[in-house]
Design an enzyme around this catalytic site. Structure first.
Site, PDB file in Angstrom:
ATOM      1  N   ARG A 263     -46.057 -74.300  66.004  1.00  0.00           N
ATOM      2  CA  ARG A 263     -45.452 -74.614  64.612  1.00  0.00           C
ATOM      3  C   ARG A 263     -46.476 -74.486  63.816  1.00  0.00           C
ATOM      4  NH1 ARG A 263     -42.067 -79.944  62.307  1.00  0.00           N
ATOM      5  NH2 ARG A 263     -43.757 -80.834  63.084  1.00  0.00           N
TER       6      ARG A 263
ATOM      7  N   ASP B 119     -45.289 -89.561  61.457  1.00  0.00           N
ATOM      8  CA  ASP B 119     -46.115 -88.336  61.120  1.00  0.00           C
ATOM      9  C   ASP B 119     -45.751 -88.077  59.590  1.00  0.00           C
ATOM     10  OD1 ASP B 119     -43.456 -87.219  60.857  1.00  0.00           O
ATOM     11  OD2 ASP B 119     -43.973 -85.843  62.628  1.00  0.00           O
TER      12      ASP B 119
END
Length: 544
Positions: free
Chosen positions: A170, A451
């Site tokens: 990603r 996160d």
């Protein structure tokens, strides 16, 4: 700057030191490749980002999103399909995700999960060393030469039985730049930087090993942004003479605007599409962010915003239906729970929540799910194997689903704002931002893995509650001054807990930045862009 980098690439400047291993990643050929991508596509990227600004202005005026009339022909055509699943992506029952540090990469590839999403985005703080060392780790992992020895002498290596997880990368989103690398005096697109280096060094090696360069594509807000990725893919494949369609991209539907363009996003990427993913935490963040000026869209605290509330349930159902109609995977999202080592009862409760979440996903029609910890791989597999013994369930068309534009905006569910909810959000935001400023992109807080996406929810909810003067369950009217008071109190608690260690932490810097975004006034688009300049380490300049 290391003298190892002797090649000259006109117009390219690297503004950070590079060690021997990193120098091979930033080779002359690689820099020519990524600078070509930058020069070709950065003007379009900037135009699309300006389109986001215009769209936000319309939302602020009350123009709510709807399915696009100009692309109705794509949605209504039932005949077109995206590409068949690529090698290594037919079975994606359990995907593990995590940052790109060397130990994590080894553990994730060894975990037994179907795939590993190596994350240069939400779970990695984009310091120069994290990014470039991450590229080294990707290269070594693909060639199965990666190893790591910790300070205690424990060695980590890849398993030898051939059962490594399929690697997916990603890159960072279109909104971010890489300030350590300038092309013609301008910072590079972080997306093109992350994608370009990984693709250039590894695409042919991956093909030789029977897989391909596979990506997760984050934070998109329109099908035109997907079209840009598709153009990048085509040019990149042509440049190194591999067939178009070799690259595959799974798009995270993690913005409310992208939810109205799912068919169109798959269509734009159809030769390269490997499906869509329910990026649930960023999706909640996006919902708050996009409608932040409107009191009718104030959400209760995060624990109340479950996947079964109306607007989230509609989003999931539409995603599954859309993906299966087009023959691609519909991936589930991340349960934030992690194993609790020192409390068996609490751990049992947490793991029960994980099982329930995965059961909801597989029975809804998802083809796979995400976990953040190797210990959860087994649990997720047990649930999916029981209810989906075959590699996927693309045949589950969900023709029962009818989602109207208003269903994606339906927040008619119970929930409130409490003093504890406010303090939890402040604790999460502070702790995460402090870690990020130290170069750590994911951190366990309150027995959940946080996160950037989950920290964004905390930050945005605080802003929204202050902006619209939410009233807590205790009867307190929330104001900006009240938020700053609690921020002071929670920071002081941390100072007391850390004692002498507080001075060497990043909590003061985190508090200062956090304070600018919790009063209902200033609102930065992303925490990562708010904090980015604080972790840019510009060294001696070298033109390559």
């Amino acid at each position: 700057m290391s003298s190892l980098l002797k090649s000259i690439v006109p117009g390219v400047a690297v503004l950070a030191p590079v060690d021997a291993a990193q120098a091979s990643i930033l080779s002359k050929e690689a820099l020519v490749f990524i600078s070509t991508l930058q020069r070709t596509f950065n003007p379009i990227r900037k135009t699309l980002l300006q389109n986001r600004v215009y769209r936000q202005q319309a939302l602020d005026r009350g123009v709510l999103p709807d399915f696009l009339p100009e692309t109705a022909y794509i949605r209504n055509d039932s005949n077109w399909r995206a590409a068949a699943p690529a090698p290594g992506l037919q079975d994606r029952r359990v995907e593990i995700t995590g940052p790109v540090d060397r130990k994590m990469v080894i553990n994730a590839l060894n975990s037994g999960a179907s795939t590993f999403m190596a994350d240069f985005e939400d779970s990695s703080a984009p310091t120069w060393d994290v990014l470039i060392s991450g590229q080294v780790n990707m290269r070594d992992a693909i060639r199965e030469t990666i190893s790591f020895t910790n300070p205690n002498g424990k060695k980590y290596e890849l398993r030898k039985d051939g059962k490594l997880s399929t690697l997916i990368v990603r890159p960072r989103g279109w909104h971010m730049v890489e300030k350590h690398v300038l092309v013609d005096g301008e910072p590079m697109s972080a997306s093109l930087f992350d994608f370009g280096l990984y693709f250039f060094h590894n695409a042919k090696e991956l093909i030789k090993r029977g897989k391909g360069p596979y990506f997760y594509l984050p934070k998109m807000e329109s099908h035109l942004e997907a079209r840009l990725w598709n153009d990048v893919f085509n040019i990149s494949q042509d440049a190194i003479n591999i067939p178009r369609g070799t690259i595959r991209g799974t798009v995270l539907i993690e913005t409310i605007l992208a939810a109205y363009e799912m068919d169109e996003i798959i269509y734009e990427l159809r030769e390269h599409s490997s499906g869509l993913n329910c990026g649930r935490w960023d999706y909640i963040f996006s919902f708050i962010k996009k409608f932040r000026q409107h009191p009718q869209f104030v959400l209760p605290e995060r624990s109340s915003v479950t996947m079964t509330v109306p607007f989230m349930s509609a989003y999931v159902s539409l995603l599954i239906q859309t993906c299966h109609k087009r023959g691609v995977h519909a991936m589930g999202g991340m349960a934030a729970q992690i194993p609790i080592k020192n409390d068996p009862k609490a751990n049992e409760v947490a793991m029960a929540k994980v099982r329930a979440d995965k059961l909801r996903e597989v029975t809804a029609g998802h083809d796979g799910t995400w976990v953040a910890h190797p210990d959860l791989v087994k649990i997720a597999f047990e649930v999916f194997n029981e209810h989906m013994p075959q590699p996927n369930q693309l045949h589950v068309r969900r023709e029962d689903v009818v989602v109207k534009n208003t269903d994606l905006l339906d927040i008619n569910f119970k929930g409130g704002v409490s003093d504890k909810g406010i303090r939890d959000n402040i604790q999460i935001g502070l702790a995460y931002m402090e870690s990020w400023l130290r170069g750590v992109g994911c951190v366990p807080i309150h027995n959940l893995m946080e996160d950037a996406a989950t920290a964004e929810i905390s930050r945005s909810q605080l802003w929204q509650w202050a902006r619209h003067n939410a009233v807590t369950t205790e009867g307190k009217t929330v104001t900006g001054a009240y938020m700053l008071q609690i921020l002071d109190e929670e920071t002081e608690k941390i100072r007391q807990q850390l004692g002498d260690k507080y001075a060497s932490s990043k909590y003061e810097a985190a508090k200062k930045a956090f304070a600018t975004n919790v009063t209902g006034e200033q609102y930065d688009d992303f925490l990562t862009t708010l904090l980015y300049d604080d972790i840019v380490s510009v060294g001696s300049k070298s033109r390559l």
